[in-house]
Design a protein around this motif. Structure first.
Motif, mmCIF file in Angstrom:
data_model
loop_
_atom_site.group_PDB
_atom_site.id
_atom_site.type_symbol
_atom_site.label_atom_id
_atom_site.label_comp_id
_atom_site.label_asym_id
_atom_site.label_seq_id
_atom_site.Cartn_x
_atom_site.Cartn_y
_atom_site.Cartn_z
ATOM 1 N N UNK A 172 0.811 -1.211 0.000
ATOM 2 C CA UNK A 172 0.000 0.000 0.000
ATOM 3 C C UNK A 172 0.846 1.263 0.000
ATOM 4 N N UNK A 173 2.084 1.155 0.464
ATOM 5 C CA UNK A 173 2.973 2.325 0.516
ATOM 6 C C UNK A 173 3.201 2.920 -0.862
ATOM 7 N N UNK B 296 0.886 3.007 -3.323
ATOM 8 C CA UNK B 296 -0.337 3.473 -3.980
ATOM 9 C C UNK B 296 -0.383 4.993 -4.084
ATOM 10 N N UNK C 55 -2.801 8.499 -5.114
ATOM 11 C CA UNK C 55 -4.199 8.837 -4.797
ATOM 12 C C UNK C 55 -5.161 8.400 -5.886
ATOM 13 N N UNK D 47 -6.670 4.665 -5.640
ATOM 14 C CA UNK D 47 -7.608 4.263 -4.581
ATOM 15 C C UNK D 47 -9.021 4.099 -5.130
ATOM 16 N N UNK D 48 -9.740 3.138 -4.542
ATOM 17 C CA UNK D 48 -11.147 2.965 -4.892
ATOM 18 C C UNK D 48 -11.953 4.110 -4.258
ATOM 19 N N UNK D 49 -13.185 4.296 -4.717
ATOM 20 C CA UNK D 49 -14.072 5.313 -4.154
ATOM 21 C C UNK D 49 -14.231 5.085 -2.649
ATOM 22 N N UNK D 50 -14.031 6.153 -1.881
ATOM 23 C CA UNK D 50 -14.172 6.042 -0.436
ATOM 24 C C UNK D 50 -13.074 5.222 0.210
ATOM 25 N N UNK D 51 -11.967 5.025 -0.516
ATOM 26 C CA UNK D 51 -10.839 4.216 -0.024
ATOM 27 C C UNK D 51 -11.285 2.820 0.418
ATOM 28 N N UNK D 52 -12.296 2.301 -0.275
ATOM 29 C CA UNK D 52 -12.761 0.938 -0.010
ATOM 30 C C UNK D 52 -11.644 -0.053 -0.367
ATOM 31 N N UNK D 53 -11.502 -1.084 0.448
ATOM 32 C CA UNK D 53 -10.505 -2.119 0.174
ATOM 33 C C UNK D 53 -11.239 -3.354 -0.353
ATOM 34 N N UNK D 54 -10.895 -3.759 -1.562
ATOM 35 C CA UNK D 54 -11.649 -4.842 -2.205
ATOM 36 C C UNK D 54 -10.988 -6.204 -2.035
ATOM 37 N N UNK E 164 0.008 -5.474 6.299
ATOM 38 C CA UNK E 164 0.463 -4.322 7.081
ATOM 39 C C UNK E 164 1.622 -4.725 7.989
ATOM 40 N N UNK F 37 -16.266 11.020 3.734
ATOM 41 C CA UNK F 37 -14.989 10.361 3.409
ATOM 42 C C UNK F 37 -15.205 8.949 2.859
ATOM 43 N N UNK F 38 -16.328 8.306 3.236
ATOM 44 C CA UNK F 38 -16.612 6.972 2.681
ATOM 45 C C UNK F 38 -17.456 7.059 1.416
ATOM 46 N N UNK F 39 -17.769 8.302 1.001
ATOM 47 C CA UNK F 39 -18.474 8.561 -0.249
ATOM 48 C C UNK F 39 -19.860 7.904 -0.282
ATOM 49 N N UNK G 53 -16.180 -6.322 0.781
ATOM 50 C CA UNK G 53 -15.239 -5.207 0.759
ATOM 51 C C UNK G 53 -15.072 -4.705 2.202
ATOM 52 N N UNK G 54 -13.977 -4.007 2.434
ATOM 53 C CA UNK G 54 -13.773 -3.371 3.734
ATOM 54 C C UNK G 54 -13.967 -1.876 3.563
ATOM 55 N N UNK H 266 1.121 6.449 5.742
ATOM 56 C CA UNK H 266 1.564 6.265 4.358
ATOM 57 C C UNK H 266 0.422 6.386 3.348
ATOM 58 N N UNK I 2 -3.160 10.478 0.758
ATOM 59 C CA UNK I 2 -3.649 10.113 -0.572
ATOM 60 C C UNK I 2 -5.171 9.984 -0.571
#
Lengths: 96, 395
Positions: A3-4, A6, A8, A11-18, A26, B99-101, B208-209, B217, B221
């Motif tokens: 992730x370091x 990545x 901007x 990133x997915x919308x809303x910083x969602x992790x897929x 981590x 922020x989570x859109x 999804x999370x 880090x 972004x």
């Protein structure tokens, strides 16, 4: 992973992790200021360090000794504190 | 070309009607004056089967917004409403949908903040949340409160937007006032707000999370991505208002102008006081002063370009703030000054604070501001520094 790296726009919308389970990438080992160093000749393979490790980063090797995964080990020292045979010493990390 | 039926409706009921026509799936709100009539009416609609929504009763506004966040994350169309201290209790959670859109839609019946306890209107609550990343629109009358609520759904849920949106109507001045308005055909409203699908929802088949931990880090972004996306919402807001005008015959702009064609002096207001200010403009015109009125319809994202265009021929801008940014003057005045910094060194900007805690500003109040501002310009020309003045204060 990584992730370091990545940007901007990556990133997915809303910083969602897929990607499921991505928290394992981590590197909590970065937090460590002391590392556990073992003298396995004193070890009785009781597994108390394995049980007490709050990060669950200790595993058993083929010979039955225990090792800390330094990618995750935060250097809390609980393993050294709990070891009944004083096998583990916490040694200060130094800049390489 | 205005289609529909003319009805007499309280501002709160007009908002509730917009939410019913939007066919919200989940409503969670906590009653607080002067917003209560909105949530009461919606609760009644759900109980009577007029609206097929899940009504989640909660113990606080903090929980109301939390319930909306969860429901929106599951893909539901949601609604909440609040005012004053209630919006402040919600404050912490307001950051989450932006922020989570998540396209949560909220209506706020603007109310002063304690102490002393005041249930009456000013814009302190709206200004306290201006940095959070919600789209904020201000209504001038009940028709606009209805129309902007309809538009809020369309904008917020647009795939290129996906940000929460808030419609502000002035507490009591609009929320409790019955005005005539045009109620459009339900079918047309339904057609204007299409079913929407968020690209990421809580779905066991596609896990999804959301709202993950953001170490140093990656946090910057994520904020950069959010900010760029938020600034880009303006074009969709303009597009939505254009399409709304095409369908319903009522046209909205981020910066509304009244008699500005040849104006050299402009009054700037937000919300319901614009209609009183219009009367003041008429009277000042009769006295030979070239006055016009600017109303900020869109507060966030701030419409820099439209605002600069609106004041391009103006020599004096008179700004009314219905809130205080303690130690800084009025928040609207300081923001319009910053929007014009380096662009208009020749423009005098004079700020006033008034209308706090439900204090009426009559026509003569706006006339006072313009005449007083003209005096202050002379002071500025003499090299004196001028302070923001609170109007209508007894010594």
């Amino acid at each position: 992973m990584g992730g370091e790296k990545l940007g901007w726009k990556d990133l997915e919308i809303g910083a969602v992790v897929t990607e499921p389970g991505s928290a394992s990438a981590y590197k909590t080992g970065d937090w460590r200021s002391e590392r556990p160093v073992r003298e396995n000749e004193k070890c009785i393979k009781c597994g108390i360090c394995y049980i007490y490790c709050p990060e669950a980063c200790i595993h058993e090797d083929e010979e039955g000794y225990f090792e800390s995964d330094l990618y995750y080990c935060k250097g809390c020292g609980i393993c050294a504190h709990e070891c009944p045979r004083d096998v583990i010493k916490m040694v200060e990390e130094v800049e390489e | 070309m205005t289609k529909g039926k003319i009805v007499g409706l309280e501002g709160s009921f007009a908002v509730a009607e917009a939410v019913r026509m939007a066919n919200a799936d989940v409503i969670s709100a906590y009653p607080i004056t002067p917003q209560t009539h909105i949530v009461e009416r919606l609760a009644e609609m759900v109980a009577d089967g007029e609206l097929d929504a899940e009504f989640i009763c909660v113990e606080s506004e903090h929980s109301a917004m939390s319930a909306c966040v969860g429901a929106s994350a599951a893909g539901a169309r949601v609604f909440t409403c609040s005012a004053g201290q209630g919006l402040e209790l919600m404050h912490e959670v307001l950051y989450i949908p932006s922020s989570m859109r998540l396209p949560v839609v909220a209506v706020v019946a603007n109310r002063a903040l304690s102490a002393p306890l005041s249930v009456w209107c000013d814009h302190s609550d709206a200004m306290a949340i201006r940095d959070i990343g919600w789209i904020q629109m201000f209504a001038e009358n009940n028709q606009q409160a209805f129309d902007l609520t309809v538009c809020a759904y369309r904008v917020a849920e647009d795939k290129e937007v996906l940000f929460p949106a808030m419609v502000h109507l002035d507490g009591f001045y609009l929320s409790h006032v019955i005005e005539d308005m045009v109620m459009p055909d339900e079918e047309e409203v339904v057609g204007f707000i299409p079913e929407y699908e968020h690209p990421f929802v809580l779905d066991p088949d596609r896990p999804v999370s959301m709202g993950c931990y953001g170490p140093p880090f990656i946090y910057s972004e994520t904020k950069k991505a959010q900010e760029v996306a938020f600034e880009n919402t303006k074009s969709k807001i303009l597009e939505t208002w254009k399409e709304f005008g095409d369908v319903f015959g009522r046209h909205y702009s981020p910066v509304e102008k009244y008699r500005m064609e040849d104006a050299r002096i402009a009054l700037l207001t937000m919300g319901s006081s614009g209609e009183t200010a219009m009367l003041a403009v008429e009277e000042l015109r009769e006295e030979g002063k070239d006055v016009g009125l600017i109303s900020l319809r869109l507060w966030r994202p701030f419409p820099f370009k439209e605002f600069r265009d609106a004041v391009k021929d103006v020599e004096l801008l008179v700004v009314l703030d219905r809130a205080i940014s303690s130690g800084m003057g009025g928040p609207v005045c300081s923001e319009v000054k910053s929007a014009l910094y380096d662009k208009r060194k020749d423009l005098n900007i004079v700020g006033f604070i008034g209308g706090l805690g439900g204090r009426d500003i009559p026509v003569k109040g706006f006339k006072y501001m313009v005449n007083r501002a003209l005096e202050k310009v002379k002071a500025i020309e003499r090299g004196e520094e001028i302070e923001t003045e609170m109007i209508g204060i007894r010594e």
